[in-house]
Design an enzyme around this catalytic site. Sequence first.
Site: not given
Length: 210
Positions: A38, A182
């Site tokens: 994310e 991420e």
Amino acid sequence: YLVEPAMTREQCETALRRGAGFVREVVAKGCNVLGLGEKGIGNTGSASLITHLLTGEPLETCVGRGTGLDDAGLAHKRALMQKALDRANLPADADVMTVLTEFGGFEIVMMVGANLAAAEAGVTILGDGVIATSALLAAARIEPHVLDYVVFCHASAEAGHAVQLRALNAEPLLNIGMRLGEGTGAMVAYPLLRAATAFMNEMASFESAG
């Protein structure tokens, strides 16, 4: 979520479907391994609240420094998380959809849907850091067999990740002090999975090597 639920139940269900839809699209094109990450600011707060509510661990052990808060910033963050909990006033056994609706965020809910769809399709899931693992916690609460498809890639230095890994009885491949999310942990571990499958499929045995 300090003043009202992060989303409506309808929005939560839509985010689940959208996340699942993305996975079904890539699986249809031949994808057989999924690494989720994310990109956001503030979502370690959501992940901490989800982790606290789904594991029953004390809030303070689930809240970490995120993007590098100092001690005063961490204390302030914990106070805000407690304020959010007090506002929602959920029972200890609140169902996972209620937890997600109250505390979000949309990216986490979409990852929940993606994990569910990946497991349904028999796709290997690469578990990442604290935010991605909060989505795995939620997905496993909806369907425990999701965990049969997960390889936990690394142990994040973010406080709540140790809580999550214990709750999921997970042993990650790597512990190298990473704390960014991420999907980076999943990508660092991915070559190990490629190597493992090569060993299984291509390495000579004593018999085959004569």
